[in-house]
Design a protein around this motif. Structure first.
Motif: not given
Lengths: 415, 542
Positions: A167, A182-185, A187-188, A190, A249, B427-428, B430-431, B433-434, B456
C-alpha cells in the motif's frame, strides 16, 4: 551535539537481531532464510487500509433516520429498490442497500460466521496523517511500527520477511530490515528480473554476498546483514515473487487480493499491508461512499474465499481499518468531513462470528466499552487505538504487553 | 571461529567498531558525494582544513540540490505519483515528466536560491520574488526569459527583465497582484497543500504551523459529544473539543483567502479542450490561482479575521513577516536542518542543540549555511550518538549524486508517453521509495534503515555503475589490470575514493581473482569487484 538515549529505539531490535546472528554469519547472508529461529507467530495478518476516512454509517454502524449524514439523503425516491434497511447479521446491524452496495450483504451472507465488527473506535486526531499513525500503530508516534509489522515480526525469528507493504502506507519502525515495499507499479518485480543490463553470474553473486556479509559483520552492521539475507532469499525465489507481483498499478482492492493470497501462500512473509483502493476522503460527494463500501466488501469477500480455498483462513486474521470516520454533519457540498470515531472489520482466524464490539450513540459518539467483554461500560472509555492494536497482536499470538504496557487488549471480538 | 568472535565483540560493544570520518560525513551531508582524493589528502595533512573545505562546498551546485532534497522531503513537495498538469495548450511542448518535475520544484528552487546565496533564510517567507522555469512560467504565469521551446502564447515573455538566453530557472515575480511572501505566495506549494470548500485553507494553515513553526496540531484533539445536535449550529466554535484547535487554525487559514482551493489537472484539461471559454478560463494555463475577488469569501464563509497566534495579520506579506519574527520560526529552522542532516525527526533534536544552532543562525544574519556548518562541524555529529539511527544511511537522492560523481553514471530511463525520469528521484516509474525515500503523498516518512527492497535497488545501481565505469575506461585507474600488485594498487585507490577510508583490500582481491578465474574475463572480474565495492557498508553509510 548532545547525545541521546538510544535505548528506546534501536536497542530492542538490535538485541533481537543479535540473538540469531551467529547462525546467520556462519552460513552467509543467504543462510538467513534457512535459519531455524524462534517460531513465528502462529497467525498471519492481512491489514487492509481504507485510506481517507470511511463512513461506517453506510454499513456496519447504521443510524436509521438520519437526514444530516449517512447514506439516506442520497436515495432516489423514484427507485423502489433504492431503499435502506437494517439487516441484523448476528449482533451486527448492517445498513443494507441492495442496489448501491449489494456486495455488503453478499459478504455477510457468506462470511458472517468468521466476521466481527468494532464500532466506536476512537482515533485521537482529525488529520489524515496523524490519524493513520494512531490507527495503524496504536500510538501517536510517526516512528512506531504498524500492527502488521509487529504481527509479522511475531517474536525473534529471522527466517522470513515480517511484512510486505503493498500500500505504501505501512510503517516499519525499527523493523525496517525485515520489511519490504514493492513500489507504485510493482517495481520490485522489475528489479528482480534479469533485464538486459550487465549483472553478475550466480557464482559471482554468491561471492559478492559473502563479501558483503563479512564486511557488514566487520562494521557491526546487523541491520544490513539481515536485509541482505532477505534479499538473498528473494533472489532465490525471484520467479515466485515475480509471479505474485504482476507488474502494474493496482487501484482496486480486488486486484490486490490475488497478490495477497500468493504472498501468503508462498510464505514470503507473515503479514501483508494492502490498500482497499481509491481515497475515501469524500468531503465533496458523500455518495461516493456507496461504491467504496461495495468494492471493499467485494474485495474482502474474494479474500476470505481465497483464504478458505487455500486452507489459510484458520491461520490468517484479516483486519480492515480506516484512519477516520466521517462527521454526522453533512457539509454544503453534500459530503462529510473527518470524524474521530471509526469502525473496523475483523475476519478469519480466531474471530467470533457475528459479534459486534463497542458502539456509537445517535450522535455518532463512542459508547464506553469494556475491552474484555465488549459490553457497554459506564466506567470504561471508548475503545482506543492502543487497545485495538494490542487486541490484534494478542489475536495473532504476539504478546502485546511489551509494546503496549498497561493497555487492556481488546479481546471481545475473539471466539 | 573468527565470525563468532566478531559477533561476541559486537554484542558486547553495541556499536560499530570504528567511527566514520568527519570529512566523509560532512561531504555526504552537504553535497551527497564522497570527498575527492585531494580533499582526503588535505584533511589528512591538516585536519583544521575541514572547515575551509566545507565552506567551499557551499558553492557546489550539489549543495543546492541537497537543500532542495531536504525541503522536498519535509514539505512533501515531490509527488510524481499524483497527476499533474498535462502537456496541453502552452505546455504542449513539454513532456509529462518535465512538467511534473518542474512544477514540484518551484518553491524548492526559491529556497535553494536563498540558501546558496547566503540571503537571510527568513526570505523564504518574506521574499519578494519567485523562481520560474519555462514550464512554471507557462503553467503559473510567472515571467521568464529563457528559450521558449514552442510556447505559443505571449504571456510569460511579456515585460521581461531577463535575457532570452538565461538559465533554466530564473528569479522572477508574480504579476497577478498576489502579496509576495516567499514560498507562501507559491502556486505550486498551495496546489500541493490544497484546500477545499469545506477545508477553507486550514490545510495551508496547518502547513505553516507544522512545517515552518514546528507547532503541529495538539495531539489527541478530542471530540466530545457534539453540541448542539448534529446538523445544527457550528461545532467548531461551540464545541470545546473542536474550538481548542480551530481558534488557532482558523484565523491563520483566513490569511490564505484569495488563493484558489486547487486546480485539478482534469479541470485544466477540460478547459483547454474547450478552448478556454470565459467561464472556465481560470483553469486554463497560466492558471488563475490567485484571484482578489476570492478574498471576500472569508466573511461569507464565516471565517474569523486573519491572525497568527492572536496577532492580527493584514495580508500574506504581513503573515510572512510575522512568521519570520516568531522565535518558533528560528527554532523550527534549526530543528529541521539538524534533524534532516542527522536523519532524526526535528522534534528529537535536543533543546540545548536547538538553542546553540539558533544562536549561530542569528549571528550569521540568518545565513542558513552557517547553520549547516555548525551541524556538520560539531564533533558530536561525527560520533555515534548524534543520530538515533547510527550510522547515517545514504538517501536515494544522495545515492544518485554519489554514483554519478564516482562513475559518471546516472540511472535514468525514458518512459514511453511520459518522458525521461530520474529513477532514484521518482516513484511513479522509479525507485525512490523502495530505496528508503518518501513519495510525498501517502508515504511521508523516510526509512533510514536497510530493507530488502533498498538492497535490491542498491545492487542494481552498483552493477550498472560498475559496468559503466569499466566499459568507459574510467575504472579501474590505469586500465583493466590483472597483475596482483596492480590490482591491489587499483583497489586501494578505489577503496579510498569510494569509502573515504584506507581499507584492507584482501577480500576484494580474492573476489577479483575468483571472478577472473570463473569468467576468464578481466573486464567482468573488475565489474564484479567494483559492484561489491560500491555496495560495501562503508559506501552505503556515512
Amino acid at each position: 551535539m548532545a547525545r541521546r538515549d538510544l535505548s528506546s529505539r534501536g536497542s530492542p531490535t538490535r538485541r533481537s537481531l543479535l540473538g540469531s546472528l551467529g547462525a546467520v554469519a556462519a552460513v552467509g547472508t543467504a543462510g538467513v532464510v534457512g535459519l531455524a529461529g524462534a517460531e513465528p507467530a502462529p497467525v498471519r495478518l492481512v491489514l487492509a487500509v481504507a485510506n481517507g476516512g470511511w463512513d461506517p454509517t453506510f454499513t456496519v454502524d447504521p443510524k436509521p433516520g438520519w437526514t444530516s449524514g449517512g447514506p439516506y439523503p442520497d436515495l432516489d425516491p423514484r427507485d423502489a429498490e433504492d431503499v435502506e434497511e437494517i439487516v441484523a447479521y448476528g449482533q451486527i446491524d448492517v445498513s443494507s442497500n441492495r442496489v448501491r452496495r449489494p456486495a455488503v450483504d453478499r459478504y455477510f451472507d457468506a462470511h458472517l460466521a468468521r466476521t466481527a465488527v468494532v464500532n466506536g473506535l476512537w482515533v485521537p486526531s482529525l488529520s489524515h496523517w496523524d490519524a493513520m499513525v494512531h490507527v495503524l500503530t496504536g500510538t501517536g508516534s510517526y516512528h512506531a511500527p504498524d500492527i502488521g509489522v509487529l504481527a509479522g515480526v511475531g517474536g525473534a525469528s529471522l527466517d522470513r520477511l515480517a511484512a510486505i507493504d503493498l500500500s505504501g502506507l505501512g510503517r516499519f519502525g525499527d523493523h525496517a530490515p525485515r520489511c519490504m515495499r514493492v513500489g507504485e507499479r510493482d517495481q520490485l518485480a522489475e528489479l528482480l528480473g534479469p533485464g538486459e543490463r550487465w549483472s553478475p553470474s550466480g557464482s559471482d553473486q554468491a561471492a559478492i554476498d559473502a563479501y558483503l556479509a563479512g564486511r557488514a559483520l566487520e562494521e557491526g552492521d546487523v541491520e544490513r546483514l539481515v536485509a541482505l539475507g532477505h534479499l538473498a532469499a528473494l533472489r532465490s525465489r525471484a520467479d515466485v515473487v515475480a509471479g505474485a507481483l504482476p507488474s502494474g498499478r493496482r487501484t482496486a482492492f480486488a486486484d490486490n487480493v490475488p497478490v495477497v493470497l500468493s504472498l501468503l501462500a508462498e510464505d514470503l512473509c507473515r503479514a501483508v499491508i494492502v490498500s482497499t483502493g481509491p481515497s475515501w476522503d469524500t468531503h465533496a460527494r458523500g455518495s461516493f461512499q456507496h461504491g467504496h463500501w461495495d468494492k471493499t466488501f467485494a474485495g474482502l469477500h474474494a479474500l476470505l474465499d481465497g483464504l478458505t480455498a487455500a486452507g489459510m483462513l484458520e491461520t490468517t486474521l484479516v483486519v480492515v481499518v480506516s484512519e477516520l470516520g466521517r462527521s454526522p454533519y453533512r457539509n454544503r457540498l453534500g459530503g462529510t468531513d473527518h470524524w474521530t470515531f471509526t469502525s473496523a472489520v475483523l475476519a478469519g482466524a480466531g474471530v467470533a462470528g457475528g459479534v459486534r464490539v463497542g458502539g456509537t450513540d445517535g450522535d455518532l459518539v463512542a459508547i464506553g466499552t469494556d475491552p474484555e467483554t465488549g459490553r457497554p461500560s459506564a466506567s470504561a472509555g471508548p475503545i482506543t487505538t492502543a487497545s485495538f492494536a494490542a487486541g490484534v497482536l494478542d489475536a495473532v499470538g504476539v504478546d502485546p504487553a511489551g509494546v503496549f504496557p498497561g493497555v487492556a487488549p481488546l479481546r471481545a471480538f475473539r471466539g | 571461529v573468527t565470525v563468532s568472535i566478531a559477533i561476541a565483540l559486537l554484542a558486547c560493544s553495541g556499536g560499530p567498531p570504528e567511527p566514520i570520518g568527519p570529512l566523509v560525513r560532512a561531504s555526504m551531508s552537504v553535497r551527497g558525494v564522497r570527498p575527492s582524493l585531494d580533499e582526503i589528502e588535505a584533511v589528512r595533512a591538516d585536519p583544521a582544513r575541514l572547515e575551509d573545505i566545507v565552506v567551499g562546498w557551499f558553492d557546489d551546485p550539489r549543495f543546492g540540490e541537497t537543500v532542495r532534497d531536504m525541503h522536498a522531503e519535509q514539505m512533501l513537495m515531490r509527488i510524481d505519483t499524483r497527476d499533474h498538469l498535462r502537456p496541453l495548450g502552452p505546455l504542449a511542448a513539454f513532456s509529462e515528466a518535465e512538467i511534473t518535475a518542474s512544477l514540484d520544484e518551484e518553491p524548492l528552487r526559491m529556497i535553494e536560491r536563498i540558501v546558496t546565496e547566503g540571503r537571510p533564510y527568513t526570505e523564504i517567507v518574506t521574499g519578494g520574488t519567485a523562481m520560474a522555469s519555462a514550464i512554471t512560467s507557462a503553467a503559473h504565469g510567472l515571467s521568464w526569459g529563457g528559450p521558449t521551446r514552442g510556447l505559443s502564447w505571449g504571456g510569460p515573455t511579456q515585460g521581461l527583465s531577463h535575457s532570452s538566453s538565461g538559465p533554466e530557472w530564473q528569479e522572477s515575480t508574480w504579476s497577478d497582484g498576489r502579496p509576495t511572501a516567499g514560498i507562501l505566495s507559491s502556486t505550486s506549494l498551495w496546489q500541493r497543500h490544497m484546500s477545499s470548500n469545506v477545508n477553507l485553507h486550514r490545510s495551508r494553515a496547518n502547513f505553516v504551523l507544522s512545517e515552518l513553526l514546528c507547532q503541529p496540531f495538539p495531539p489527541g484533539n478530542v471530540i466530545s459529544r457534539p453540541e448542539p445536535e448534529p446538523g445544527q449550529g457550528d461545532a467548531l466554535t461551540e464545541n470545546p473539543g473542536c474550538a481548542g484547535c480551530h481558534q488557532t487554525l482558523d484565523p491563520l487559514a483566513s490569511v490564505f483567502y484569495g488563493f484558489r482551493d486547487y486546480v485539478l489537472p482534469s479541470d485544466n484539461a477540460q478547459a483547454e479542450e474547450r478552448g478556454c471559454p470565459p467561464e472556465g478560463a481560470w483553469a486554463c494555463t497560466p492558471l488563475t490561482f490567485w484571484d482578489p475577488e476570492l478574498v471576500g469569501l472569508r466573511e461569507l464563509e464565516g471565517m474569523p479575521p486573519p491572525a497568527l497566534f492572536g496577532e492580527p495579520v493584514s495580508d500574506l506579506a504581513d503573515l510572512g513577516r510575522k512568521i519570520a519574527a516568531r522565535p518558533e520560526f528560528a527554532a523550527c529552522t534549526a530543528r529541521r536542518f539538524a534533524g534532516w542532516l542527522g536523519q532524526v525527526p526535528p522534534e528529537d533534536v535536543p533543546e540545548e542543540d536547538v538553542e546553540r544552532l539558533v544562536d549561530a543562525l542569528v549571528a550569521a544574519d540568518w545565513d542558513a549555511r552557517a547553520l549547516v556548518l555548525a551541524v556538520v562541524l560539531d564533533p558530536e555529529f561525527s560520533s555515534p550518538g548524534f543520530a538515533a539511527r547510527e550510522p547515517l544511511r545514504v538517501r536515494p537522492e544522495q545515492l544518485a549524486r554519489m554514483i554519478e560523481d564516482l562513475t559518471g553514471w546516472r540511472w535514468t530511463d525514458v518512459v514511453g508517453g511520459y518522458g525521461q525520469v530520474d529513477l532514484l528521484n521518482t516513484d511513479g516509474h522509479g525507485y525512490r521509495m523502495l530505496a528508503g525515500g518518501v513519495n510525498g503523498w501517502d508515504s511521508v516518512q523516510p526509512v533510514h534503515a536497510p530493507t530488502a527492497s533498498r538492497e535490491l535497488v542498491l545492487a542494481r545501481v552498483a552493477e550498472q555503475a560498475a559496468a559503466h565505469a569499466v566499459d568507459t575506461g574510467l575504472w579501474p585507474p590505469g586500465g583493466v589490470v590483472t597483475g596482483r600488485r596492480e590490482v591491489r594498487r587499483a583497489l586501494e585507490h578505489l577503496s579510498l575514493r569510494v569509502t573515504g577510508r584506507e581499507v584492507d583490500t584482501e577480500a576484494l582481491e580474492a573476489l577479483f581473482e575468483g571472478a577472473l578465474e570463473r569468467s576468464g574475463s578481466a573486464e567482468h572480474a573488475w565489474k564484479v569487484t567494483i559492484t561489491a565495492l560500491l555496495l560495501d557498508p562503508a559506501a552505503e553509510r556515512y
